[in-house]
Design a protein around this motif. Structure first.
Motif, PDB file in Angstrom:
ATOM      1  N   CYS A 102       0.832  -1.210   0.000  1.00 51.85           N
ATOM      2  CA  CYS A 102       0.000   0.000   0.000  1.00 51.85           C
ATOM      3  C   CYS A 102       0.866   1.259   0.000  1.00 51.85           C
ATOM      4  CB  CYS A 102      -0.930   0.003   1.210  1.00 51.85           C
ATOM      5  SG  CYS A 102      -2.250  -1.225   1.126  1.00 51.85           S
ATOM      6  N   LYS A 105       2.216   1.735  -3.490  1.00 50.70           N
ATOM      7  CA  LYS A 105       1.161   2.248  -4.374  1.00 50.70           C
ATOM      8  C   LYS A 105       0.968   3.747  -4.187  1.00 50.70           C
ATOM      9  CE  LYS A 105      -1.596  -1.981  -4.742  1.00 50.70           C
ATOM     10  NZ  LYS A 105      -2.892  -2.612  -4.384  1.00 50.70           N
ATOM     11  N   GLU A 106       1.028   4.201  -2.946  1.00 51.76           N
ATOM     12  CA  GLU A 106       0.885   5.630  -2.680  1.00 51.76           C
ATOM     13  C   GLU A 106       2.032   6.422  -3.312  1.00 51.76           C
ATOM     14  OE1 GLU A 106      -1.480   7.453  -1.213  1.00 51.76           O
ATOM     15  OE2 GLU A 106      -2.719   5.660  -1.122  1.00 51.76           O
ATOM     16  N   ARG A 107       3.218   5.850  -3.328  1.00 53.15           N
ATOM     17  CA  ARG A 107       4.364   6.517  -3.944  1.00 53.15           C
ATOM     18  C   ARG A 107       4.200   6.598  -5.464  1.00 53.15           C
ATOM     19  NH1 ARG A 107       8.243   2.989  -0.791  1.00 53.15           N
ATOM     20  NH2 ARG A 107       8.584   4.055   1.197  1.00 53.15           N
ATOM     21  N   PRO A 110       0.377   8.878  -6.625  1.00 49.51           N
ATOM     22  CA  PRO A 110       0.004   9.921  -5.657  1.00 49.51           C
ATOM     23  C   PRO A 110      -1.281  10.661  -6.028  1.00 49.51           C
ATOM     24  CG  PRO A 110       1.843  10.647  -7.010  1.00 49.51           C
ATOM     25  CD  PRO A 110       1.623   9.207  -7.337  1.00 49.51           C
TER      26      PRO A 110
END
Length: 198
Positions: A102, A105-107, A110
């Motif tokens: 997770c 994925k955020e990196r 964004p």
């Protein structure tokens, strides 16, 4: 409630080794301890390490905890404690891997999945000739649990895959291609792209 508390306290003392294992694997691989566990188990199997980790140490620890205590059904408890400790450790490491996925994925996304896929499709259109349409997209997570003697690792490069087809092609199967963008898990930066239509 007191009975449940006593049972949990006894279980925790008898299976304290699993948390020691967990933190050791975190030291080896902070983002994916299950990967470290898999490699240690596979390589250590040549030296009998799994036997020590999952039989000798658990039995000794449980019997040491039961010592000087009026515990009923010791053999049954011993089996249940060892099996449950193993499942708890695997669950903890699996959840750890999901959390790490997770974060990656955020990196990489964004601004969200849809906007990122749209930009990736624009990049794909700029390097292809002819009209194309998107068939499906999926993301390959970097940290997985399918670790065996064949791959020896639970870590891979995160990748966004776009399956696309040429609109003016009569045979949809023959005109179906894959465009892949591979990213760096630690920074989320695009490393390279691959297009199997070239």
């Amino acid at each position: 409630m007191r009975f449940i508390g006593n049972e949990f306290s006894l279980w925790f003392k008898a299976t304290i080794y699993i948390w020691i294992y967990y933190f050791i694997f975190i030291i080896f691989n902070p983002v994916h301890p299950l990967d470290a566990y898999g490699q240690v188990t596979i390589i250590g199997s040549f030296f009998g390490l799994p036997l020590l980790m999952w039989l000798l140490i658990p039995i000794w620890n449980a019997l040491h905890t039961f010592r000087n205590k009026s515990v009923r059904w010791k053999p049954l408890r011993l089996i249940v404690y060892i099996c449950s400790a193993y499942l708890v450790l695997l669950s903890a490491m699996t959840i750890h891997a999901e959390i790490s996925n997770c974060i990656v994925k955020e990196r990489i996304f964004p601004e969200g999945w849809d906007k990122h896929v749209a930009r990736s499709f624009e990049r794909l259109q700029s390097i292809t000739e002819g009209d194309i349409t998107l068939k499906r997209t999926y993301f390959t997570e970097p940290y997985h649990t399918n670790i065996n003697a064949g791959n020896m690792s639970g870590t891979r490069s995160p990748a966004l895959t776009l399956e696309y087809i040429y609109i003016d092609c009569s045979d949809k199967d023959e005109c179906s291609f894959i465009y892949k963008e591979i990213y760096d898990a630690s920074s989320g930066v695009l490393i390279r792209s691959e297009n199997d239509s070239f």
